[in-house]
Write an enzyme that holds these catalytic residues in place. Structure first.
Site, mmCIF file in Angstrom:
data_model
loop_
_atom_site.group_PDB
_atom_site.id
_atom_site.type_symbol
_atom_site.label_atom_id
_atom_site.label_comp_id
_atom_site.label_asym_id
_atom_site.label_seq_id
_atom_site.Cartn_x
_atom_site.Cartn_y
_atom_site.Cartn_z
ATOM 1 C CG ASP A 119 -1.915 -1.149 1.223
ATOM 2 O OD1 ASP A 119 -1.832 -2.005 0.330
ATOM 3 O OD2 ASP A 119 -2.754 -1.218 2.146
ATOM 4 C CG ASP B 55 -6.509 -0.156 1.588
ATOM 5 O OD1 ASP B 55 -6.708 -1.365 1.795
ATOM 6 O OD2 ASP B 55 -6.792 0.736 2.409
ATOM 7 C CG HIS C 123 -11.403 0.765 0.706
ATOM 8 N ND1 HIS C 123 -11.554 -0.496 1.230
ATOM 9 C CD2 HIS C 123 -10.319 1.302 1.319
ATOM 10 C CE1 HIS C 123 -10.613 -0.702 2.139
ATOM 11 N NE2 HIS C 123 -9.842 0.368 2.206
ATOM 12 C CG HIS D 221 -8.427 5.263 3.277
ATOM 13 N ND1 HIS D 221 -9.309 5.092 4.318
ATOM 14 C CD2 HIS D 221 -7.906 4.047 3.012
ATOM 15 C CE1 HIS D 221 -9.295 3.812 4.689
ATOM 16 N NE2 HIS D 221 -8.468 3.162 3.908
ATOM 17 C CE LYS E 132 -3.852 -4.525 1.387
ATOM 18 N NZ LYS E 132 -4.434 -3.360 2.052
ATOM 19 C CB CYS F 34 -2.120 -2.778 5.446
ATOM 20 S SG CYS F 34 -3.839 -2.242 5.232
#
Ligand code: VGL
Length: 184
Positions: free
Chosen positions: A11, A49, A51, A64, A89, A130
């Site tokens: 990340d 990451d 989302h 974020h 992820k 993470c």
């Protein structure tokens, strides 16, 4: 037999670096260090990451790394040309996606096994979320796991969270070294 070494970069994204929406203090400092060592590994994997807007994860955290936004991009200084495999992820509405082993586009444990990786070196952001979740999962999967302590940075919601996370990783069997020690 030659030990197959994988570098797992967690990340390194704009939103986790200074100026980002969930900035980790001095998160960008580790980028040149990671670039410097990337070429020494047989395999380099980098996670993001990623989302969806409206993720339940944002009940716990500021918004974020929303897919399609600049904050979800890799830090522009990261040398992604040397990355062999990209993983994402946290891509569902319910998914925190802390661990790279919860990747939604690749079964990471299966992939590392199929590549006969014997040593997994972990770096990136953030130490106390993470990176920690990824390292603990790696150990659970039975990988020899090495944390590059100078190539991680912590959120530190509470002071010393990062130091405590590192201690817990070590207690579970992770080996803690610095990137300088890779030269040995
Ligand atoms: C992370 C907090 C929230 C991380 C992700 O990448 O460590 N931290 N989401």
């Amino acid at each position: 037999m030659h030990k197959k070494r994988c570098l797992l970069i967690v990340d390194i994204q704009n939103d986790f670096c200074p100026g980002g929406l969930l900035a980790v203090a001095r998160g960008d400092e580790i980028v040149p260090r990671i670039n410097r060592i990337m070429g020494r590994f047989d395999l380099v994997v980098a996670s993001r990451d990623m989302h969806p807007a409206g993720s339940s994860h944002f009940k716990k955290w500021p918004v974020h790394c929303v897919a399609g936004t600049p904050g979800a991009d890799f830090h522009p200084g990261l040398d992604i040309n040397k990355v062999h495999c990209f993983i994402e992820k946290g891509t569902t509405l319910e998914d925190d996606g802390y661990s790279d082993f919860e990747s939604t586009n690749l079964d990471l444990a299966g992939y590392l096994g199929s590549q006969a990786v014997s040593e997994l070196f972990v770096c990136g952001l953030a130490t106390d979320y993470c990176v920690q979740a990824t390292v603990l999962d790696a150990l659970r999967h039975g990988f020899k796991t090495i944390v590059l302590a100078d190539c991680i940075r912590a959120v530190d919601v509470q002071p010393e969270d990062g130091a405590r996370a590192l201690q817990e990783m070590q207690q579970h069997g992770a080996i803690i070294i610095t990137s300088e020690q890779l030269d040995i």
